[in-house]
Write an enzyme that holds these catalytic residues in place. Structure first.
Site, PDB file in Angstrom:
ATOM      1  N   CYS A   1       0.820  -1.208   0.000  1.00  0.00           N
ATOM      2  CA  CYS A   1       0.000   0.000   0.000  1.00  0.00           C
ATOM      3  C   CYS A   1       0.854   1.258   0.000  1.00  0.00           C
ATOM      4  O   CYS A   1       0.598   2.199  -0.756  1.00  0.00           O
ATOM      5  CB  CYS A   1      -0.918  -0.011   1.227  1.00  0.00           C
ATOM      6  SG  CYS A   1      -1.956   1.455   1.403  1.00  0.00           S
TER       7      CYS A   1
ATOM      8  N   CYS B   1      10.883  15.101  -7.705  1.00  0.00           N
ATOM      9  CA  CYS B   1      12.026  14.384  -7.120  1.00  0.00           C
ATOM     10  C   CYS B   1      12.451  13.243  -8.048  1.00  0.00           C
ATOM     11  O   CYS B   1      11.606  12.507  -8.566  1.00  0.00           O
ATOM     12  CB  CYS B   1      11.643  13.830  -5.746  1.00  0.00           C
ATOM     13  SG  CYS B   1      12.922  12.796  -4.981  1.00  0.00           S
TER      14      CYS B   1
ATOM     15  N   CYS C   1      -8.078   2.892   7.143  1.00  0.00           N
ATOM     16  CA  CYS C   1      -6.679   2.455   7.289  1.00  0.00           C
ATOM     17  C   CYS C   1      -6.458   1.998   8.722  1.00  0.00           C
ATOM     18  O   CYS C   1      -7.041   2.546   9.668  1.00  0.00           O
ATOM     19  CB  CYS C   1      -5.738   3.613   6.941  1.00  0.00           C
ATOM     20  SG  CYS C   1      -3.980   3.281   7.230  1.00  0.00           S
ATOM     21  N   ASP C   2      -5.592   1.021   8.891  1.00  0.00           N
ATOM     22  CA  ASP C   2      -5.248   0.510  10.213  1.00  0.00           C
ATOM     23  C   ASP C   2      -4.597   1.587  11.082  1.00  0.00           C
ATOM     24  O   ASP C   2      -4.708   1.558  12.305  1.00  0.00           O
ATOM     25  CB  ASP C   2      -4.294  -0.685  10.048  1.00  0.00           C
ATOM     26  CG  ASP C   2      -4.185  -1.512  11.309  1.00  0.00           C
ATOM     27  OD1 ASP C   2      -5.124  -1.495  12.119  1.00  0.00           O
ATOM     28  OD2 ASP C   2      -3.149  -2.179  11.496  1.00  0.00           O
TER      29      ASP C   2
ATOM     30  N   CYS D   1      12.172  10.938   4.309  1.00  0.00           N
ATOM     31  CA  CYS D   1      12.524  11.407   2.968  1.00  0.00           C
ATOM     32  C   CYS D   1      14.035  11.326   2.720  1.00  0.00           C
ATOM     33  O   CYS D   1      14.478  10.788   1.708  1.00  0.00           O
ATOM     34  CB  CYS D   1      12.033  12.842   2.778  1.00  0.00           C
ATOM     35  SG  CYS D   1      12.458  13.566   1.181  1.00  0.00           S
TER      36      CYS D   1
END
Length: 377
Positions: A255, A320, A276-277, A347
């Site tokens: 995911c 990027c 979402c978990d 990042c």
């Protein structure tokens, strides 16, 4: 609607272990009802009935927690009965379960084997690393119990993989963790970073993985995995295999590597559904499968713009050079998303890792293409 994945939490956030870095404990502290107890059979049947009526082609039921085995084996036997009763569209049904491995016995292992469950077992590495954080209610290490459970899964030929949480401390020992998995023939691996709580500064929890620690872990693990792959032994590492898929022009299945939040259905023990978990909080509730249809849930998903926010967060990443591989990562890595300039906490780690690993990944991709070509000749 394509095939669907439904994640159920049959025991809500209840657990028979007290791991020191558990993200779900933090989530429970940020909602009105912390724990919903054990899912009733009536709720289970409603979830299964609606899921199978909505699914097309296939439906995967994933059981997670907390610790899902606390619901008891009869709960899962009932689930199979309900599936047979309500699978009127004859969809293919698959099962997965993520466990801490604390209470797996012969009966559980036999059940998983007989019903083709894919089981994920949480194991952080050798005893001294695993027991540093994965402890029971008395604060005692759980390594011996987990390893016994793994032996039972092997004995009964259950398909299983290993889920490992990387902390700032264990990131310094990736060599040791990988060697341990090799010696114990644990070849299917997934690693996830230890994250801070929703309102927690990174300095408050020494387990939380920093960008520098994550970079060290990624590079070390990649080198170990790559050397095996170059020798013709391509082992399953979920992250690296998904990178190869991207380079091969395929859609990654993970995911966090798709560049956009996927359409998930995560079901708490009371039947309430979340996107979402990582976001099982009151403000993200999409409805309840006891009373609401999947169509109703999709309307609410659109209203809260959960998926759209994940795209907007990553708009600054488009230029990027590594965006093709990184895809901006998991939305959870961008918290707090309401900051003036949200930023992916890993990042820098990913940028350095891709610069380091991309040439070798491309070489490996070419090697695998050649090998596949030769097999077809």
């Amino acid at each position: 609607m394509p095939p669907i994945h439904v994640m159920l939490k049959p025991a809500s956030g209840a657990c028979n272990m007290h791991c020191r870095y558990c993200f779900y404990v933090d989530e429970m502290q940020h909602r009105t009802t912390a724990c919903y107890g054990t899912m009733s059979l009536q709720t289970l049947e409603a979830v299964i009935q609606r899921s199978l009526a909505f699914a097309q082609g296939s439906c995967t039921f994933l059981f997670q927690g907390g610790e899902p085995t606390l619901a008891g084996l009869d709960f899962f036997r009932a689930a199979l009965v309900f599936e047979k009763k309500w699978n009127v569209n004859k969809v293919i049904i698959q099962h997965g379960l993520q466990t801490n491995g604390y209470a797996i016995d012969e009966e559980w292992a036999e059940f998983f084997a007989q019903n083709n469950f894919l089981v994920g077992v949480s194991l952080d590495g050798p005893k001294e690393i695993h027991d540093a954080n994965r402890v029971d209610a008395l604060g005692q290490g759980t390594y011996q119990k987990v390893m016994r459970s793994i032996s039972l899964l092997k004995k009964h030929k259950v398909e299983f993989n290993i889920l490992t949480v990387i902390t700032e401390q264990s990131a310094r020992h990736t060599n040791k963790i990988y060697g341990f998995f090799q010696r114990n023939d644990l070849r299917y691996q997934q690693y996830i970073p230890c994250l801070s709580g929703l309102e927690e500064a990174i300095q408050e929890n020494t387990c939380v993985l920093t960008a520098k620690g994550f970079e060290t872990h990624l590079k070390t693990l990649f080198d170990l995995w790559y050397q095996q792959a170059k020798r013709g032994n391509l082992e399953y590492n979920r992250y690296f295999m998904n990178l190869l898929a991207i380079l091969n022009g395929q859609q990654p299945e993970a995911c966090e590597m798709q560049g956009i939040c996927s359409r998930q259905f995560v079901v708490e023990a009371d039947g309430s559904v979340y996107p979402c978990d990582f976001y099982m909080l009151d403000e993200y509730c999409l409805g309840n499968l006891i009373t609401d249809s999947f169509e109703d849930i999709e309307v609410k998903r659109s209203q809260i713009r959960f998926i759209e926010q994940s795209i907007q967060l990553k708009s600054a990443c488009q230029d990027c050079r590594w965006f093709r591989l990184c895809r901006g990562g998991c939305r959870r890595y961008w918290e707090p998303i309401n900051a003036v300039q949200p930023r992916h906490i890993f990042c820098e780690a990913y940028q350095h890792f891709f610069a380091y690993a991309e040439p070798k990944l491309k070489q490996l991709q070419q090697q695998l293409r050649i090998a596949n070509y030769m097999r077809k000749c």
